[in-house]
Scaffold this motif. Structure first.
Motif, short mmCIF file in Angstrom:
data_model
loop_
_atom_site.label_atom_id
_atom_site.label_comp_id
_atom_site.label_asym_id
_atom_site.label_seq_id
_atom_site.Cartn_x
_atom_site.Cartn_y
_atom_site.Cartn_z
N GLN A 204 0.81 -1.21 0.00
CA GLN A 204 0.00 0.00 0.00
C GLN A 204 0.85 1.26 0.00
N LYS A 207 0.62 3.81 -2.84
CA LYS A 207 -0.32 4.93 -2.86
C LYS A 207 0.37 6.23 -2.45
N TYR A 332 -6.83 10.00 -0.70
CA TYR A 332 -5.90 9.94 -1.83
C TYR A 332 -5.46 11.36 -2.23
N ASP A 455 -8.30 -4.54 -3.80
CA ASP A 455 -7.68 -3.23 -3.93
C ASP A 455 -7.24 -3.02 -5.38
N VAL A 457 -5.31 -0.89 -6.62
CA VAL A 457 -3.89 -0.57 -6.73
C VAL A 457 -3.07 -1.84 -6.93
#
Length: 489
Positions: A204, A207, A332, A455, A457
């Motif tokens: 993660q 991100k 975000y 997710d 991503v």
């Protein structure tokens, strides 16, 4: 899995007394009860010290009478359960003896339908160590085998006819073997590097590359000083993100265990102890704020805002339909703003507008993917969230509309006077717009087919088509900025 050091001959009638926390289940039911109690209201945290002053038995009674642990959701040690069921089929009695509160112990007994009797903590006494031994001997005398996991079980092992070691440390296991016959041993599964990577959600961290976006859109990526500052900001945000992810996983244990994929997360499956997770998360959070202060005070405030918002999301907003995805999209966008503050580069309104629509679409991809997974296993609603499978009829069109809104904003950005002056060949950016349409539409098609990861991503990283599209768009933007190709277009 097993070390058979003693044969149970005429002693086949010896009952097996089994501990709960750390033995039958790898988790600590008291800690989980406390988390459940605090989830009801964070102000409940203030009541805990006063109850603890009344003694551990009274403390457990007060907490467990107000917080229910689902016995069917606990992560049990399956190898031990198989062994116990096998021995029970041979006629041996199986007794659950635990320092956990009687309400939890009885719930476990009812769920497993394995135990002949239950000994547990009640308002009068905390069934741990020597107190537990007294209760066992009152019930069974001295002829019993004890299954435990910790040093507090040593007095019971010493008094038992044989020991069953479950998840004991190497030093403790050796100590018990030196003093007691061992009927069976179930070794502890070490916490591997990959398990910690999953708990920290290192993937993660990608991100947080959004922190570099202001640097890239300003085409200042050759400024070594700003690049080093953003790199430090990236480490700060990543440490904070891992801490908040860990706190969130601990906060959401029950719901994760009800999810088809999240049930295998390190805390939900109890591969990492809860208290260990709390300590590591706390240290990461302190490191994050220390690094943020090195960057700047303004960036420190941005990080603080991020931690407050993401904690609010985990503790409250994630339970409300649509509010949760709006919060995710704002988190975000906040990363981009934080990068702008760290590098002292102004962020354009075009970038912020594009980000809000883009990230709202990705947040809806995540939610729709989860609902489709639930639909595939026959569930009609998400546990712990105000979403139903029927909501896909609204959420999917909303997500596609948000994606196309992001493309429209990007198109308006191409025709803005600022873009026309800053890019050598602004017309080339229309190829990027086409790439955005393809990439976002592809994400939604994969989602509707049930092929999307929880997710997006992670999916974008693993999917070759997504990787290729993003790379081509990035290269095209660089060419549009630096190369004058007007005569060729």
């Amino acid at each position: 899995m097993k070390i058979d050091l003693v044969q149970v001959n005429s002693a086949a009638a010896w009952p097996i007394v089994v501990d709960l926390d750390g033995t039958l289940t790898a988790t600590d039911t008291l800690v989980e009860s406390v988390i459940q109690f605090i989830k009801q209201s964070p102000l409940n945290l203030l009541r805990l010290p006063f109850w603890l002053l009344k003694g551990r038995a009274a403390f457990k009674d007060a907490v467990c009478s107000r917080a229910a642990i689902s016995a069917d959701r606990l992560p049990y040690r399956e190898a031990l359960l198989v062994y116990l069921r096998s021995e029970k089929s041979k006629g041996r009695h199986i007794i659950l003896a635990t320092a956990a509160h009687k309400s939890i112990a009885q719930g476990v007994s009812d769920h497993l339908a394995l135990f002949d009797d239950v000994l547990a903590t009640d308002m009068g006494r905390n069934l741990k160590g020597s107190v537990k031994l007294e209760a066992i001997q009152e019930k069974l005398g001295t002829d019993f085998v004890y299954a435990g996991d910790s040093r507090s079980d040593i007095p019971i092992w010493n008094a038992a006819q044989a020991a069953i070691l479950v998840g004991a440390s190497a030093g403790l296991a050796k100590s018990v073997r030196d003093r007691n016959p061992v009927e069976q041993e179930f070794s502890k599964e070490p916490i591997g590097f990959s398990t910690w990577m999953k708990a920290l959600r290192v993937h993660q961290w990608l991100k947080n590359l959004l922190l570099f976006v202001p640097l890239l859109t300003a085409f200042s990526f050759m400024d070594i000083g700003k690049l080093a500052t953003i790199a430090l900001a990236f480490l700060s945000f990543s440490s904070a993100a891992s801490a908040t992810y860990m706190f969130n996983d601990l906060w959401d244990l029950e719901n994760d265990r009800a999810h088809p994929r999240k049930k295998d997360r390190p805390f939900a499956s109890a591969r990492i102890p809860i208290l260990t997770g709390l300590v590591v998360a706390g240290c990461l959070l302190m490191l994050a704020f220390a690094l943020a202060l090195v960057v700047s005070q303004a960036f420190f405030l941005m990080l603080l805002l991020y931690v407050i918002l993401t904690s609010s999301y985990s503790w409250m907003f994630k339970e409300y339909v649509l509010i949760d995805v709006i919060m995710l999209s704002l988190l975000y966008t906040l990363r981009i703003l934080a990068g702008s503050v760290a590098a002292a580069i102004p962020t354009s309104e075009w970038l912020l507008a594009f980000s809000v629509f883009m990230f709202l679409s990705l947040a809806l991809v995540k939610r729709c993917s989860e609902l489709i997974s639930l639909e595939q296993i026959g569930n009609i609603a998400a546990r712990g969230r105000d979403y139903r499978v029927a909501d896909l009829a609204v959420l999917s069109p909303l997500g596609v509309a948000s994606a196309m809104s992001a493309v429209v904003v990007f198109g308006l950005f191409i025709n803005s006077p600022d873009t026309q002056s800053r890019y050598a060949t602004p017309g080339l950016l229309w190829l990027v717009a086409i790439g955005l349409i393809y990439w976002l539409a592809r994400l939604w098609i994969k989602t509707s087919r049930g092929e999307m990861h929880d997710d997006p991503v992670i999916y974008a990283i693993k999917d070759r088509g997504s990787r290729s599209t993003v790379i081509v768009m990035a290269v095209t933007m660089l060419i549009a900025h630096f190369l004058a190709l007007d005569g060729m277009l």
